[in-house]
Design a protein around this motif. Structure first.
Motif, PDB file in Angstrom:
ATOM      1  N   LEU A  92      41.858  34.766  29.362  1.00 46.23           N
ATOM      2  CA  LEU A  92      40.550  34.626  30.007  1.00 46.23           C
ATOM      3  C   LEU A  92      40.377  35.646  31.131  1.00 46.23           C
ATOM      4  N   SER A  93      41.388  35.751  31.990  1.00 55.19           N
ATOM      5  CA  SER A  93      41.270  36.637  33.137  1.00 55.19           C
ATOM      6  C   SER A  93      41.160  38.109  32.723  1.00 55.19           C
ATOM      7  N   THR A  94      41.904  38.483  31.655  1.00 49.24           N
ATOM      8  CA  THR A  94      41.830  39.874  31.191  1.00 49.24           C
ATOM      9  C   THR A  94      40.437  40.181  30.639  1.00 49.24           C
ATOM     10  N   MET A  95      39.875  39.221  29.877  1.00 48.37           N
ATOM     11  CA  MET A  95      38.531  39.425  29.332  1.00 48.37           C
ATOM     12  C   MET A  95      37.501  39.507  30.458  1.00 48.37           C
ATOM     13  N   LEU A  96      37.601  38.573  31.426  1.00 52.16           N
ATOM     14  CA  LEU A  96      36.642  38.551  32.537  1.00 52.16           C
ATOM     15  C   LEU A  96      36.706  39.862  33.328  1.00 52.16           C
ATOM     16  N   SER A  97      37.938  40.343  33.583  1.00 49.32           N
ATOM     17  CA  SER A  97      38.094  41.571  34.352  1.00 49.32           C
ATOM     18  C   SER A  97      37.465  42.762  33.629  1.00 49.32           C
ATOM     19  N   MET A  98      37.702  42.857  32.310  1.00 46.44           N
ATOM     20  CA  MET A  98      37.143  43.992  31.557  1.00 46.44           C
ATOM     21  C   MET A  98      35.615  43.918  31.537  1.00 46.44           C
ATOM     22  N   MET A  99      35.079  42.678  31.383  1.00 47.20           N
ATOM     23  CA  MET A  99      33.620  42.530  31.391  1.00 47.20           C
ATOM     24  C   MET A  99      33.054  42.939  32.748  1.00 47.20           C
ATOM     25  N   ALA A 100      33.737  42.551  33.845  1.00 52.86           N
ATOM     26  CA  ALA A 100      33.262  42.888  35.185  1.00 52.86           C
ATOM     27  C   ALA A 100      33.253  44.409  35.376  1.00 52.86           C
ATOM     28  N   SER A 101      34.335  45.088  34.947  1.00 53.63           N
ATOM     29  CA  SER A 101      34.400  46.547  35.099  1.00 53.63           C
ATOM     30  C   SER A 101      33.312  47.242  34.286  1.00 53.63           C
TER      31      SER A 101
ATOM     32  N   ALA B 105      33.096  49.588  39.740  1.00 56.28           N
ATOM     33  CA  ALA B 105      33.778  48.987  38.592  1.00 56.28           C
ATOM     34  C   ALA B 105      35.226  48.635  38.946  1.00 56.28           C
ATOM     35  N   GLY B 109      36.417  44.884  38.755  1.00 51.56           N
ATOM     36  CA  GLY B 109      37.476  44.586  37.790  1.00 51.56           C
ATOM     37  C   GLY B 109      38.715  44.031  38.469  1.00 51.56           C
ATOM     38  N   VAL B 112      38.034  40.482  40.097  1.00 53.23           N
ATOM     39  CA  VAL B 112      37.931  39.459  39.047  1.00 53.23           C
ATOM     40  C   VAL B 112      39.301  39.219  38.405  1.00 53.23           C
ATOM     41  N   ALA B 113      40.071  40.288  38.168  1.00 53.73           N
ATOM     42  CA  ALA B 113      41.396  40.122  37.547  1.00 53.73           C
ATOM     43  C   ALA B 113      42.283  39.228  38.411  1.00 53.73           C
ATOM     44  N   SER B 116      40.230  35.532  39.334  1.00 49.72           N
ATOM     45  CA  SER B 116      40.130  34.588  38.219  1.00 49.72           C
ATOM     46  C   SER B 116      41.517  34.080  37.840  1.00 49.72           C
ATOM     47  N   LEU B 120      41.983  30.171  37.849  1.00 51.95           N
ATOM     48  CA  LEU B 120      42.286  29.560  36.553  1.00 51.95           C
ATOM     49  C   LEU B 120      43.665  28.906  36.575  1.00 51.95           C
ATOM     50  N   ILE B 172      42.771  43.031  22.647  1.00 59.02           N
ATOM     51  CA  ILE B 172      41.373  42.575  22.617  1.00 59.02           C
ATOM     52  C   ILE B 172      40.354  43.643  22.995  1.00 59.02           C
ATOM     53  N   MET B 176      36.518  43.545  21.517  1.00 63.32           N
ATOM     54  CA  MET B 176      35.603  43.006  22.527  1.00 63.32           C
ATOM     55  C   MET B 176      34.512  44.016  22.878  1.00 63.32           C
ATOM     56  N   ALA B 191      37.868  50.217  32.051  1.00 67.25           N
ATOM     57  CA  ALA B 191      38.016  48.758  32.116  1.00 67.25           C
ATOM     58  C   ALA B 191      39.395  48.312  31.635  1.00 67.25           C
TER      59      ALA B 191
END
Lengths: 117, 238
Positions: A92-101, B105, B109, B112-113, B116, B120, B172, B176, B191
């Motif tokens: 989850l955190s890896t996906m969220l980080s990539m989306m944020a970037s 970015a 990034g 959030v990394a 989160s 989490l 991913i 993605m 990213a």
């Protein structure tokens, strides 16, 4: 090749010395990176010396992570007990980080007006 | 002639054996990945780790014995981090022009990394030690290990989690980004470099040279960023 290795190691060593000497939380090799970048900016001719060695190292970057990865064996119990939660956090955190970037990069790029590649 | 058991006790104890096996395992995994058209699931790091771990388990050798040989490879992570200065320098002009989107970015990034991960992991009920060991997971191994140690996590657990994160990111990122319809190689590469460090960068180089260069930039910048952000976000969120 030897001069390239000497340059890379010296940068790393000076980086370590600065980090430890000033008690900074930044790891030595990262300061070594910054130092090497300064050296290249001041003396672009050094690029030709460093590049053959640095490209070989970077082209085989994946190999360098294997010994640390095998450390999974030393921590097998704790990782096995919490594997689902850990996997959930990591994915989850890896996906969220990539989306944020990606999201912020494209947003700011578009706000500034599209520029040629 | 020496019997097999004596030979094996020599082999198991010499660093040469595990150093050799690591390189050979990696070459096989890289070859496999190439044969399978670099499909993300055939990630060379993932399969060489599985291969070496299986060999160690089968032969009953422990990790410290293995590491005595493998440390020569592990050591190169430092010079590899310094080497990232070269692609950074190569792309300096283009990075300077894109300074604004890249800075934003990077901040987004990285925050959030780390953020989160802490939130989490708390929600999933993990212990503080595990949370601290997880928090720098998106940054490159030598940095993450140092940051984890300074924050009070377990460096050896961090090392493994960093690798797993890199493999997850490398697997991913392409599907993605395709689903999200992102076609800018700079954004895609950057990213994955920020979120999945060197393993993500290695993957980006397989997909597109521009993506690879920007992934290297993202990884290098996030190494600096993570070192500053982890203590800050841990104090704020934990």
């Amino acid at each position: 090749m030897l001069s390239a290795i000497a340059l890379l190691l010296t940068s790393q060593l000076v980086g370590e010395l600065i980090a430890r000497g000033l008690d900074w939380p930044v790891p030595g090799p990262v300061l070594g990176l910054a130092l090497m970048l300064c050296i290249l900016t001041l003396r672009p001719s050094i690029l030709g010396t460093v590049r053959p060695t640095s490209s070989v190292i970077l082209a085989n970057l994946s190999l360098l992570f294997v010994p640390a990865g095998v450390g999974v064996l030393a921590n097998f119990d704790i990782l096995l007990r919490y594997w689902a939660a850990i996997a959930g956090v990591l994915v989850l955190s890896t996906m969220l980080s990539m989306m944020a970037s990606v999201g912020t990069f494209l947003l700011v790029r578009n706000l500034m007006g599209r520029r040629p590649e | 002639m020496t019997d097999v058991a004596t030979l094996w006790s020599y082999l198991a104890a010499t660093p040469l054996t595990w150093l050799t096996l690591t390189v050979v395992c990696y070459l096989c995994a890289a070859k496999l990945s190439e044969v399978l058209g670099h499909t993300p699931l055939a990630n060379p790091v993932l399969w060489s780790v599985i291969g070496v771990a299986a060999l160690l388990t089968l032969t009953g050798e422990d990790y410290p014995t293995y590491f005595e040989g493998a440390q020569f490879i592990h050591f190169l992570l430092g010079p590899a981090t310094v080497s990232l200065a070269v692609p950074l320098y190569d792309n300096f002009e283009s990075i300077r022009r894109l300074a604004a989107p890249l800075t934003v970015a990077l901040l987004a990034g990285s925050v959030v990394a780390i953020g989160s991960t802490i939130l989490l992991a708390q929600a999933f009920g993990l212990s503080d030690t595990l949370i601290l060991s997880l928090s720098p997971k998106s940054t490159t191994a030598p940095v993450a290990i140092g940051v984890s140690e300074a924050a009070g996590g377990s460096p050896s657990i961090t090392a493994v989690l960093v690798i797993v994160t890199g493999v997850i990111g490398a697997i991913i990122v392409t599907p993605m980004m395709n689903v999200l319809g992102v076609r800018d190689w700079r954004a895609r590469g950057f990213a994955v470099g920020v979120a999945a460090h060197g393993i993500g960068t290695a993957r980006a180089f397989q997909v597109h040279p521009t993506a690879g260069a920007y992934a290297g930039v993202g990884m290098a910048l996030n190494a600096l960023m993570t070192a500053f952000l982890v203590p800050l976000l841990v104090a704020l969120l934990l």
